[in-house]
Design a protein around this motif. Structure first.
Motif, mmCIF file in Angstrom:
data_model
loop_
_atom_site.group_PDB
_atom_site.id
_atom_site.type_symbol
_atom_site.label_atom_id
_atom_site.label_comp_id
_atom_site.label_asym_id
_atom_site.label_seq_id
_atom_site.Cartn_x
_atom_site.Cartn_y
_atom_site.Cartn_z
ATOM 1 N N ASN A 133 0.818 -1.212 0.000
ATOM 2 C CA ASN A 133 0.000 0.000 0.000
ATOM 3 C C ASN A 133 0.850 1.259 0.000
ATOM 4 O O ASN A 133 0.488 2.256 -0.631
ATOM 5 N N LYS A 160 0.729 4.381 -2.660
ATOM 6 C CA LYS A 160 0.548 5.760 -2.198
ATOM 7 C C LYS A 160 1.684 6.662 -2.686
ATOM 8 O O LYS A 160 1.448 7.801 -3.084
ATOM 9 N N ARG A 203 1.559 9.913 -5.104
ATOM 10 C CA ARG A 203 2.170 11.206 -4.775
ATOM 11 C C ARG A 203 2.939 11.751 -5.972
ATOM 12 O O ARG A 203 2.792 12.914 -6.351
ATOM 13 N N PHE A 250 5.176 6.477 3.512
ATOM 14 C CA PHE A 250 3.784 6.153 3.783
ATOM 15 C C PHE A 250 3.598 4.900 4.633
ATOM 16 O O PHE A 250 2.508 4.344 4.693
ATOM 17 N N GLU A 259 3.566 7.901 8.087
ATOM 18 C CA GLU A 259 2.441 8.604 7.460
ATOM 19 C C GLU A 259 1.725 9.521 8.444
ATOM 20 O O GLU A 259 1.247 10.596 8.083
ATOM 21 N N TYR A 312 -1.235 15.812 1.021
ATOM 22 C CA TYR A 312 -1.312 14.616 0.162
ATOM 23 C C TYR A 312 -2.762 14.461 -0.267
ATOM 24 O O TYR A 312 -3.633 14.102 0.529
#
Length: 433
Positions: free
Chosen positions: A288, A292, A296, A351, A356, A364
């Motif tokens: 994940n 992410k 970004r 992340f 995070e 974000y």
């Protein structure tokens, strides 16, 4: 007479000059950093026009239940089935062509997924690259200067759209999709039969039309078709591009790829031989985190537009008046070293859960924020993580010799969306699974 015309002309010039001086200094007087405006075009003057859309708000409320957790759990099996087909497609491509066009393969896959889950239309594009709906989305992916001009006018000079007959999608693809949409609606009995529980996005649209007719409210079919086309566009190309960029980045970041592979091995049997649910993939923190970080670096759209609902005072010099459109440079924040040190680096560690939580809020925003965030967020993430899991568990992704580094990849200049402007290839080496 000549003297009068001269006087009128002089007054007009003086008025324009005075107005221009005020306009030019508008942001400077409020101590706001700005780009000096052009005397004729300003700074995208269309942004000063309010564009309320109660119809959009109404449709959004009805569509939202299509993306609940329960709905996504019900369709997750389709993500799994198509991801397994994706693994087979890679094998076929590598054995026959020795290379895979990443974006075309991934948009074949996402077209099938959206077609099946949103419209009940089955396709074999994941395996073969061909299906009626894929003909539509392939048309959506064609960019040229005329289409770029169309998009520029839609967003920057909307008053010219009807004059020149511009459209968001190519005419041929739009006509084909309209025909396909009407055919599927007809096969389900049209708009007047009892729909009952909504099975998919198409049933939601049919229900909206049915309820509007009962209440004597206008709901033209072309509005429903436009919503369906937007769902298709947003569902296939954004996820397809994200998978393309993520796969390419991982090919150039073998360290992170192996960490993800080790995560996957803990659920190897369930993924390969069982029916893994979404939670299996959700718990893989590096899988994940990699997605992410991809979002970004490669946000589908670099800006987010909102309209101020009330007067909002920034400081003693600046107040955003109600009704003023505000564009947020989300892509700029994603690359701001104040928030993301060494922003060009692909670094999923940013992340991880423990890191995070330390990110500055609202820096974000790949899916937007607030009540108008992207409805398809969970759909797209769930689909993408499932596909990546199956690929990485079955193949080692290797960068081709002398291929462009990720930061050197050309971006499509004639598209509204942030998508590759060149074909990207990697090698897929079978793992011993």
């Amino acid at each position: 007479m000549l003297l009068l015309l001269t006087a009128i002309g002089s007054v007009a010039v003086l008025w324009l000059f005075t107005k221009w001086q005020r306009t030019k200094k508008y942001w400077a007087d409020r101590n706001v950093p700005y780009i000096p405006p052009h005397p004729l075009l300003g700074n995208l003057t269309f942004l000063l026009k309010q564009n309320p859309d109660p119809l959009w708000s109404s449709v959004r409320k009805r569509v939202s239940p299509s993306f609940t957790g329960a709905k996504l759990r019900a369709i997750h099996k389709h993500f799994v089935d198509k991801s397994r087909e994706l693994v087979k497609r890679i094998k076929i491509e590598m054995e026959s062509n020795k290379c895979v066009n990443l974006r075309m393969m991934f948009t074949d896959f996402t077209t099938d997924v959206v077609g099946l889950t949103a419209f009940g239309v089955r396709g074999d594009a994941t395996l073969t690259g061909q299906s009626p709906l894929r003909d539509v989305t392939r048309g959506f992916m064609k960019f040229n200067y005329l289409r770029g001009l169309s998009w520029a006018c839609i967003f920057f000079f909307p008053e010219l759209v009807d004059v020149f007959g511009f459209s968001f999608f190519p005419k041929s693809a739009t006509n084909f999709f309209t025909k396909l949409f009407k055919q599927v609606v007809k096969e389900r009995g049209g708009y007047n039969v009892c729909i009952g529980q909504n099975k998919d996005f198409l049933d939601v649209l049919r229900s909206i039309k049915q309820d509007s007719d009962k209440n004597n409210q206008e709901m033209p079919e072309n509005i429903l078709i436009a919503q369906a086309a937007a769902m298709l566009q947003g569902g296939f190309d954004t996820t397809g591009s994200a998978l393309t960029f993520c796969t390419y980045e991982l090919a150039h970041s073998p360290h992170y790829q192996e960490i993800i592979y080790d995560e996957l091995l803990q659920n190897k049997d369930k993924i390969l031989n069982g029916n893994p649910d979404a939670e299996v993939f959700h718990e893989m923190k590096y899988l994940n985190a990699a997605l992410k970080e991809t979002l970004r670096k490669y946000m589908s759209m670099g800006w987010i537009d909102r309209v101020a609902s009330t007067d909002y005072q920034i400081d003693e010099n600046l107040t955003i008046k109600a009704g003023t459109p505000v564009y947020v440079n989300a892509g700029g924040m994603h690359y701001d070293p104040e928030y993301y040190p060494d922003p060009e680096k692909f670094d999923p560690d940013r992340f991880l859960p423990e890191n995070e939580k330390n990110l500055t809020p609202f820096t974000y925003m790949p899916f937007g924020e607030g009540p108008r965030f992207c409805l398809g967020k969970r759909f797209g993430v769930q689909n993408a993580t499932c596909a990546l899991a199956y690929i990485i568990l079955n193949y080692k992704i290797v960068a081709k010799p002398n291929s462009h580094l990720p930061r050197e990849v050309e971006i499509e200049k004639k598209s509204l969306f942030f998508v590759p402007g060149e074909y990207l290839y990697v090698d897929f080496v079978p793992r011993d699974v």
